[in-house]
Design a protein around this motif. Structure first.
Motif, short mmCIF file in Angstrom:
data_model
loop_
_atom_site.label_atom_id
_atom_site.label_comp_id
_atom_site.label_asym_id
_atom_site.label_seq_id
_atom_site.Cartn_x
_atom_site.Cartn_y
_atom_site.Cartn_z
N GLU A 173 5.60 -1.43 -35.35
CA GLU A 173 6.26 -2.55 -34.69
C GLU A 173 6.17 -2.36 -33.18
N THR A 174 6.13 -3.45 -32.44
CA THR A 174 6.07 -3.39 -30.99
C THR A 174 7.21 -2.55 -30.43
N LEU A 178 6.41 0.14 -27.42
CA LEU A 178 6.54 -0.44 -26.09
C LEU A 178 7.77 0.09 -25.36
#
Length: 183
Positions: A173-174, A178
Protein backbone atom coordinates in the motif's frame (compact mmCIF):
# COMPACT_ATOMS: atom_id res chain seq x y z
CA UNK A 1 0.13 11.76 -24.68
CA UNK A 2 -2.76 12.11 -22.31
CA UNK A 3 -1.57 11.52 -18.71
CA UNK A 4 -4.26 8.88 -18.17
CA UNK A 5 -2.78 6.90 -21.06
CA UNK A 6 0.62 6.80 -19.38
CA UNK A 7 -0.79 5.57 -16.08
CA UNK A 8 -2.85 2.93 -17.89
CA UNK A 9 0.35 1.79 -19.61
CA UNK A 10 2.14 1.52 -16.25
CA UNK A 11 -0.78 -0.50 -14.90
CA UNK A 12 -0.81 -2.77 -17.97
CA UNK A 13 2.94 -3.51 -18.05
CA UNK A 14 3.86 -6.74 -16.31
CA UNK A 15 6.60 -9.34 -16.45
CA UNK A 16 5.29 -11.73 -19.06
CA UNK A 17 6.52 -15.31 -19.27
CA UNK A 18 4.38 -16.71 -22.09
CA UNK A 19 4.72 -15.54 -25.66
CA UNK A 20 3.20 -16.47 -29.00
CA UNK A 21 6.23 -18.17 -30.65
CA UNK A 22 4.68 -17.89 -34.13
CA UNK A 23 4.20 -14.13 -34.08
CA UNK A 24 7.24 -12.09 -35.05
CA UNK A 25 7.84 -8.51 -33.99
CA UNK A 26 8.19 -6.13 -36.97
CA UNK A 27 11.54 -4.35 -37.38
CA UNK A 28 9.96 -0.87 -37.21
CA UNK A 29 8.46 -1.75 -33.82
CA UNK A 30 11.85 -2.98 -32.57
CA UNK A 31 13.46 0.25 -33.78
CA UNK A 32 10.98 2.38 -31.81
CA UNK A 33 11.52 0.27 -28.69
CA UNK A 34 15.31 0.58 -28.92
CA UNK A 35 14.92 4.32 -29.55
CA UNK A 36 13.08 4.59 -26.22
CA UNK A 37 16.09 2.98 -24.51
CA UNK A 38 18.53 5.21 -26.40
CA UNK A 39 16.67 8.34 -25.31
CA UNK A 40 16.55 7.41 -21.62
CA UNK A 41 18.42 9.66 -19.18
CA UNK A 42 21.76 8.73 -17.62
CA UNK A 43 24.18 10.16 -15.06
CA UNK A 44 26.15 13.02 -16.67
CA UNK A 45 24.63 11.93 -20.01
CA UNK A 46 27.15 9.07 -20.05
CA UNK A 47 24.80 6.69 -21.92
CA UNK A 48 26.70 3.59 -20.70
CA UNK A 49 24.82 1.09 -22.85
CA UNK A 50 24.69 -0.94 -26.01
CA UNK A 51 21.81 -3.16 -27.04
CA UNK A 52 22.03 -6.38 -29.04
CA UNK A 53 18.69 -7.35 -30.58
CA UNK A 54 18.45 -11.06 -31.35
CA UNK A 55 15.65 -12.64 -33.37
CA UNK A 56 17.47 -15.62 -34.93
CA UNK A 57 15.89 -18.77 -33.39
CA UNK A 58 19.16 -20.71 -32.97
CA UNK A 59 20.91 -17.78 -31.29
CA UNK A 60 17.86 -17.08 -29.10
CA UNK A 61 17.95 -20.69 -27.86
CA UNK A 62 21.62 -20.36 -26.94
CA UNK A 63 20.91 -17.08 -25.14
CA UNK A 64 17.97 -18.68 -23.34
CA UNK A 65 20.32 -21.37 -22.06
CA UNK A 66 22.71 -18.66 -20.83
CA UNK A 67 19.82 -16.83 -19.12
CA UNK A 68 18.30 -19.74 -17.23
CA UNK A 69 19.14 -22.24 -14.52
CA UNK A 70 18.42 -25.95 -14.60
CA UNK A 71 19.22 -26.27 -10.90
CA UNK A 72 16.87 -23.49 -9.83
CA UNK A 73 14.34 -24.25 -12.58
CA UNK A 74 14.07 -20.61 -13.62
CA UNK A 75 13.77 -18.57 -16.80
CA UNK A 76 13.15 -21.49 -19.18
CA UNK A 77 10.29 -19.47 -20.69
CA UNK A 78 12.89 -17.29 -22.43
CA UNK A 79 12.97 -19.82 -25.30
CA UNK A 80 9.44 -18.80 -26.30
CA UNK A 81 10.20 -15.12 -26.73
CA UNK A 82 10.68 -14.12 -30.39
CA UNK A 83 13.02 -11.27 -29.39
CA UNK A 84 15.81 -11.04 -26.85
CA UNK A 85 17.51 -7.72 -26.18
CA UNK A 86 20.87 -8.11 -24.50
CA UNK A 87 21.77 -5.01 -22.48
CA UNK A 88 25.51 -4.41 -22.35
CA UNK A 89 27.28 -1.98 -20.05
CA UNK A 90 29.64 0.39 -21.80
CA UNK A 91 32.27 2.49 -20.11
CA UNK A 92 30.74 5.59 -18.52
CA UNK A 93 32.12 9.03 -19.30
CA UNK A 94 34.74 10.66 -17.09
CA UNK A 95 32.32 12.78 -15.04
CA UNK A 96 29.98 9.89 -14.19
CA UNK A 97 32.93 7.62 -13.37
CA UNK A 98 34.61 10.14 -11.04
CA UNK A 99 31.30 11.13 -9.44
CA UNK A 100 30.46 7.48 -8.88
CA UNK A 101 33.81 6.80 -7.23
CA UNK A 102 33.40 9.84 -4.97
CA UNK A 103 29.91 8.76 -3.90
CA UNK A 104 30.57 5.00 -3.90
CA UNK A 105 27.77 4.45 -6.42
CA UNK A 106 28.02 2.60 -9.72
CA UNK A 107 25.75 4.94 -11.67
CA UNK A 108 25.77 2.71 -14.75
CA UNK A 109 23.62 0.17 -12.88
CA UNK A 110 21.02 2.87 -12.27
CA UNK A 111 21.26 4.11 -15.87
CA UNK A 112 20.83 0.61 -17.30
CA UNK A 113 17.78 0.07 -15.10
CA UNK A 114 16.26 3.30 -16.40
CA UNK A 115 16.96 2.24 -20.00
CA UNK A 116 15.37 -1.16 -19.34
CA UNK A 117 12.28 0.53 -17.90
CA UNK A 118 12.01 2.72 -21.00
CA UNK A 119 12.37 -0.34 -23.25
CA UNK A 120 9.72 -2.37 -21.43
CA UNK A 121 7.26 0.53 -21.28
CA UNK A 122 7.79 1.17 -25.00
CA UNK A 123 7.18 -2.53 -25.65
CA UNK A 124 3.93 -2.32 -23.67
CA UNK A 125 2.90 0.77 -25.67
CA UNK A 126 3.46 -1.32 -28.84
CA UNK A 127 1.22 -4.11 -27.50
CA UNK A 128 4.10 -6.40 -26.54
CA UNK A 129 4.86 -8.23 -23.34
CA UNK A 130 8.32 -8.28 -21.81
CA UNK A 131 10.37 -9.60 -18.94
CA UNK A 132 13.71 -8.34 -17.64
CA UNK A 133 16.09 -11.21 -16.89
CA UNK A 134 18.93 -10.37 -14.53
CA UNK A 135 20.13 -13.96 -14.20
CA UNK A 136 22.60 -14.05 -17.08
CA UNK A 137 25.87 -15.81 -17.75
CA UNK A 138 27.96 -12.83 -18.83
CA UNK A 139 30.87 -14.82 -20.28
CA UNK A 140 28.65 -17.24 -22.18
CA UNK A 141 26.53 -14.47 -23.71
CA UNK A 142 29.61 -12.44 -24.65
CA UNK A 143 30.96 -15.54 -26.39
CA UNK A 144 27.68 -16.29 -28.22
CA UNK A 145 27.32 -12.72 -29.51
CA UNK A 146 30.97 -11.79 -29.95
CA UNK A 147 30.78 -9.00 -27.38
CA UNK A 148 34.27 -7.71 -26.51
CA UNK A 149 35.67 -8.81 -23.15
CA UNK A 150 35.82 -5.23 -21.82
CA UNK A 151 32.02 -5.06 -21.77
CA UNK A 152 29.62 -6.49 -19.17
CA UNK A 153 26.32 -8.17 -20.04
CA UNK A 154 23.87 -6.89 -17.46
CA UNK A 155 20.49 -8.26 -18.50
CA UNK A 156 18.42 -9.94 -21.14
CA UNK A 157 15.06 -8.35 -21.94
CA UNK A 158 12.78 -10.87 -23.62
CA UNK A 159 9.77 -9.64 -25.50
CA UNK A 160 7.05 -10.67 -27.86
CA UNK A 161 3.29 -10.86 -28.13
CA UNK A 162 2.22 -12.07 -24.73
CA UNK A 163 -0.19 -14.92 -24.13
CA UNK A 164 0.00 -14.34 -20.36
CA UNK A 165 -3.29 -13.07 -18.95
CA UNK A 166 -3.16 -9.64 -17.34
CA UNK A 167 -2.60 -10.02 -13.60
CA UNK A 168 -3.56 -7.67 -10.82
CA UNK A 169 -0.40 -6.23 -9.35
CA UNK A 170 0.35 -7.22 -5.78
CA UNK A 171 2.09 -4.19 -4.32
CA UNK A 172 2.49 -2.69 -0.90
CA UNK A 173 0.00 0.00 0.00
CA UNK A 174 1.15 3.57 -0.63
CA UNK A 175 0.98 4.22 3.12
CA UNK A 176 3.67 1.54 3.63
CA UNK A 177 6.18 3.12 1.24
CA UNK A 178 5.48 6.85 1.20
CA UNK A 179 6.93 9.30 3.69
CA UNK A 180 6.37 13.04 3.36
CA UNK A 181 8.73 15.67 4.63
CA UNK A 182 10.37 13.20 7.07
CA UNK A 183 10.51 9.49 7.82
Amino acid sequence: MIPEDFYALVEQRQSDRKFDPDRTVPDDVLQRIIEAGRLSPSACNSQPWSFVVVTDPATRNRLAEASSSRVLMMNHFTRQAPVQIIVVEEKANFTATIGGKMKGIHYANIDLGIAAAHITLAAAAEGLGSCIIGWVNDAKIRDILGIPSGRRVVMNIVLGYSTDPHRLKKRKETSEILHREKW
